[in-house]
Enzyme design. Sequence first.
Site, mmCIF file in Angstrom:
data_model
loop_
_atom_site.group_PDB
_atom_site.id
_atom_site.type_symbol
_atom_site.label_atom_id
_atom_site.label_comp_id
_atom_site.label_asym_id
_atom_site.label_seq_id
_atom_site.Cartn_x
_atom_site.Cartn_y
_atom_site.Cartn_z
ATOM 1 N N VAL A 64 44.065 27.857 26.799
ATOM 2 C CA VAL A 64 44.685 27.270 27.991
ATOM 3 C C VAL A 64 44.159 25.869 28.294
ATOM 4 O O VAL A 64 44.699 25.186 29.170
ATOM 5 C CB VAL A 64 44.529 28.182 29.231
ATOM 6 C CG1 VAL A 64 45.194 29.529 29.001
ATOM 7 C CG2 VAL A 64 43.062 28.339 29.621
ATOM 8 N N TYR A 155 32.507 27.222 39.070
ATOM 9 C CA TYR A 155 33.380 28.398 39.157
ATOM 10 C C TYR A 155 34.031 28.503 40.530
ATOM 11 O O TYR A 155 35.248 28.705 40.640
ATOM 12 C CB TYR A 155 32.568 29.662 38.850
ATOM 13 C CG TYR A 155 33.397 30.904 38.734
ATOM 14 C CD1 TYR A 155 33.996 31.254 37.524
ATOM 15 C CD2 TYR A 155 33.589 31.756 39.827
ATOM 16 C CE1 TYR A 155 34.762 32.408 37.404
ATOM 17 C CE2 TYR A 155 34.351 32.902 39.717
ATOM 18 C CZ TYR A 155 34.930 33.224 38.508
ATOM 19 O OH TYR A 155 35.689 34.359 38.394
ATOM 20 N N THR A 190 33.193 45.360 33.811
ATOM 21 C CA THR A 190 33.591 44.926 32.475
ATOM 22 C C THR A 190 32.344 44.849 31.594
ATOM 23 O O THR A 190 31.212 44.912 32.097
ATOM 24 C CB THR A 190 34.258 43.537 32.530
ATOM 25 O OG1 THR A 190 33.293 42.586 33.009
ATOM 26 C CG2 THR A 190 35.468 43.542 33.454
#
Length: 250
Positions: A64, A155, A190
């Site tokens: 991306v 972030y 995760t």
Amino acid sequence: MRLKGKSVIVTGGASGIGLASVERCLAEGADVVLSDIASSDGQARAAALDGEFPGRCLFISADVADTQQVDRLFQDAVAEFGRVDAVFNNAGIGGIAPSDEVSDEDFLRVIDINLNGVFRVARAALRVMYPQGSGSIVNCASILGVFGQSQTAAYTAAKGGVVNLTRTLAIEAAPKGVRVNAIGPGYIDTPLLAELDDALLQGLIGLHPLGRLGRPEEVANAFLFLASDEASFVTGAHLMVDGGFTAGKS
């Protein structure tokens, strides 16, 4: 089936939230492009899922951070499935360091993937969806899109940008039949979090009033709703999927 007859693209689809979303969309009848960087497990994941859902899961590699790769992703998806009805703009990276120690290179890389990359994908999606007169774009933001956290300057800046970018795109796209929303996950269970020591992990769990981490499929369920016709009057929203993390911080 809630997505029967629809075509979906999921970026960052090789693992975690992205993979759970691919699986959820396939189960609900969609044709799905699983997209991720070439070095990911995306090709193998898509091949396995296509065996379970024949002819309905395709891997297309795309970074991306590269406009040409993003544009080609949409061209190839349309060539394969004829249209793009929904996109989960999910690709992203983390980054933890004290702000005074972050290099220009590291800061800009997080911004380029987590914010600029979201714009690149959304722009390509709009160019496909506007002529269709319909579509749903869902951007993956974060709880850190609305609250700060130490040592996450790039972030949090990127995710905050995603939240407001979502609102702006929603306003622009609404007259052309396209909805744009965001999801704000809390801490999700995760493999990345599995690497944390137990004390830090328990601390993260304690930040969520529900008393646990989220599961990838719970974020996937939120994407499924926003991608589907059930959310036909929802646009410009930032749907929190955070176990109550932000409830006491507004």
